[in-house]
Write a protein that holds these residues in place. Structure first.
Motif, short mmCIF file in Angstrom:
data_model
loop_
_atom_site.label_atom_id
_atom_site.label_comp_id
_atom_site.label_asym_id
_atom_site.label_seq_id
_atom_site.Cartn_x
_atom_site.Cartn_y
_atom_site.Cartn_z
N ARG A 86 52.44 -0.68 61.07
CA ARG A 86 53.81 -0.22 61.38
C ARG A 86 54.34 0.49 60.08
NH1 ARG A 86 56.10 -3.79 65.14
NH2 ARG A 86 54.77 -4.25 67.01
N TYR A 87 54.40 -0.12 59.07
CA TYR A 87 55.15 0.54 58.00
C TYR A 87 54.30 1.89 57.65
CZ TYR A 87 57.01 0.54 53.15
OH TYR A 87 57.63 0.78 52.14
N LEU A 88 52.92 2.04 57.77
CA LEU A 88 52.59 3.21 57.39
C LEU A 88 53.09 4.26 58.34
CD1 LEU A 88 48.69 1.90 56.67
CD2 LEU A 88 50.44 2.75 55.16
N GLU A 89 53.09 4.05 59.67
CA GLU A 89 53.57 4.93 60.62
C GLU A 89 54.77 5.52 60.14
OE1 GLU A 89 52.51 6.15 63.28
OE2 GLU A 89 50.64 5.17 63.12
N VAL A 90 55.72 4.58 59.56
CA VAL A 90 57.08 5.16 58.86
C VAL A 90 57.02 6.21 57.51
CG1 VAL A 90 59.14 4.65 57.63
CG2 VAL A 90 58.28 3.13 59.64
N LEU A 91 55.88 5.76 56.78
CA LEU A 91 55.58 6.32 55.53
C LEU A 91 55.17 7.73 56.08
CD1 LEU A 91 53.95 3.84 53.19
CD2 LEU A 91 56.11 4.97 52.95
N ARG A 92 54.20 8.06 57.14
CA ARG A 92 53.90 9.33 57.30
C ARG A 92 54.74 10.33 57.68
NH1 ARG A 92 50.02 8.83 62.66
NH2 ARG A 92 49.65 10.95 62.20
N GLN B 239 57.41 10.65 55.65
CA GLN B 239 58.00 10.81 54.38
C GLN B 239 57.39 11.81 53.30
OE1 GLN B 239 60.97 9.15 54.09
NE2 GLN B 239 60.21 8.30 55.97
N SER B 240 58.22 12.81 52.80
CA SER B 240 57.73 13.74 51.95
C SER B 240 57.51 13.21 50.51
CB SER B 240 58.81 14.81 51.61
OG SER B 240 59.87 14.23 51.29
N ASN B 241 58.08 11.82 50.15
CA ASN B 241 57.71 11.32 48.82
C ASN B 241 57.56 9.80 49.16
OD1 ASN B 241 57.97 10.09 46.15
ND2 ASN B 241 58.97 11.71 45.61
N VAL B 242 56.44 9.17 49.22
CA VAL B 242 56.16 7.96 49.65
C VAL B 242 56.68 6.96 48.65
CG1 VAL B 242 54.33 8.31 51.34
CG2 VAL B 242 53.79 7.98 48.86
N ALA B 243 56.46 7.32 47.15
CA ALA B 243 56.95 6.35 46.19
C ALA B 243 58.34 6.40 46.29
CB ALA B 243 56.63 7.13 44.68
N ASN C 90 62.66 2.39 47.46
CA ASN C 90 64.06 1.91 48.04
C ASN C 90 64.03 1.20 49.36
OD1 ASN C 90 66.17 3.73 46.58
ND2 ASN C 90 64.82 5.57 47.51
N SER C 91 62.80 1.19 50.06
CA SER C 91 62.32 0.14 51.11
C SER C 91 60.94 -0.16 51.05
CB SER C 91 62.64 1.04 52.45
OG SER C 91 63.84 1.64 52.43
N PRO C 92 60.64 -1.14 50.07
CA PRO C 92 59.48 -1.64 50.01
C PRO C 92 58.88 -2.69 51.10
CG PRO C 92 60.87 -2.90 48.52
CD PRO C 92 61.89 -1.92 49.11
N PHE C 93 57.54 -2.56 51.38
CA PHE C 93 56.97 -3.23 52.53
C PHE C 93 57.29 -4.75 52.43
CE2 PHE C 93 53.45 -5.92 54.27
CZ PHE C 93 53.53 -5.57 55.60
#
Length: 227
Positions: free
Chosen positions: A106-112, A114-118, A123-126
């Protein structure tokens, strides 16, 4: 890719779960440990700059994500880490389930997106508690209980069907039964092999041996006749 602090043989065994070949697999040899550190439990750090250099800087802090249950391994790039809970074998052993990786999906789907995952992870750690996984018996029954020696003990069942919780004594008892069964099968095969050997065709003798035996028999007959 997979980068584990385990030794090469162990990592190769772990990677057998993947259906497709991995782009890169690193093991304990890629941590530049001293000889005395290699063979004992020493702290290991994954420096992602080595990975980025290996891929000719195709990847960087903006598009790299690491899943690990030890946050100290990513001290150099802490905001590229998805810190997951350590797998608890005892929980599965007692009939529980592990949905941690389903939450990570679920979290990876959100990261997909994002232009800057770091920056996003900073700001929103897992947080595993922020995700709820609905009970799915069809999915959970795919889990299996394994004994300490790695042999499958029994398939996961619904908790309400359990008369009692599974214990380690149950595992040992099941392993002893399996060992005795294998021993019986082995002894039967051995007995069958011996029987086949007894019924085997006699190996033909060489002419020289036949003549020698014939002469011995004749001498014995002569001695008997003289008596």
């Amino acid at each position: 890719m997979v980068w584990s602090s385990a030794r090469k043989q162990s990592v190769q065994m772990m990677c057998k779960i993947f259906q497709h070949p991995l782009e890169l697999v690193w093991n304990r040899d890629h941590f530049e440990l001293e000889p005395d550190q290699y063979y004992r439990k020493a702290e290991t750090i994954k420096d992602l700059t080595k990975v980025w250099h290996h891929f000719s800087n195709l990847y960087d802090a903006k598009n790299t994500v690491v899943l690990d249950d030890t946050d100290s391994k990513l001290v150099y790039q802490p905001y590229n880490l998805i810190h997951i809970e350590t797998f608890d074998f005892n929980n599965i052993f007692q009939g529980g389930t592990d949905h941690e990786l389903l939450k990570v999906i679920r979290y990876l789907e959100v990261l997909r997106s994002q232009s800057n995952v770091a920056n996003f992870i900073h700001n929103s750690p897992f947080n595993s508690n922020n995700f709820e996984i609905a009970v799915n018996w069809k999915l959970d029954t795919a889990m299996a209980h394994y004994s300490r020696k790695g042999t499958m003990l029994r398939i996961f069942e619904h908790p309400e069907k359990h008369k009692r919780k599974l214990t380690r004594d149950d595992c040992d008892m099941e392993e002893n039964k399996t060992a005795k069964k294998k021993k019986r099968i082995k002894s039967k095969k051995s007995a069958s092999t011996c029987a086949n050997n007894d019924d085997a065709t006699t190996i033909p003798l060489r002419p020289e041996t036949k003549n020698k035996l014939k002469s011995i028999v004749q001498e014995i007959k002569k001695k008997k006749s003289t008596k």
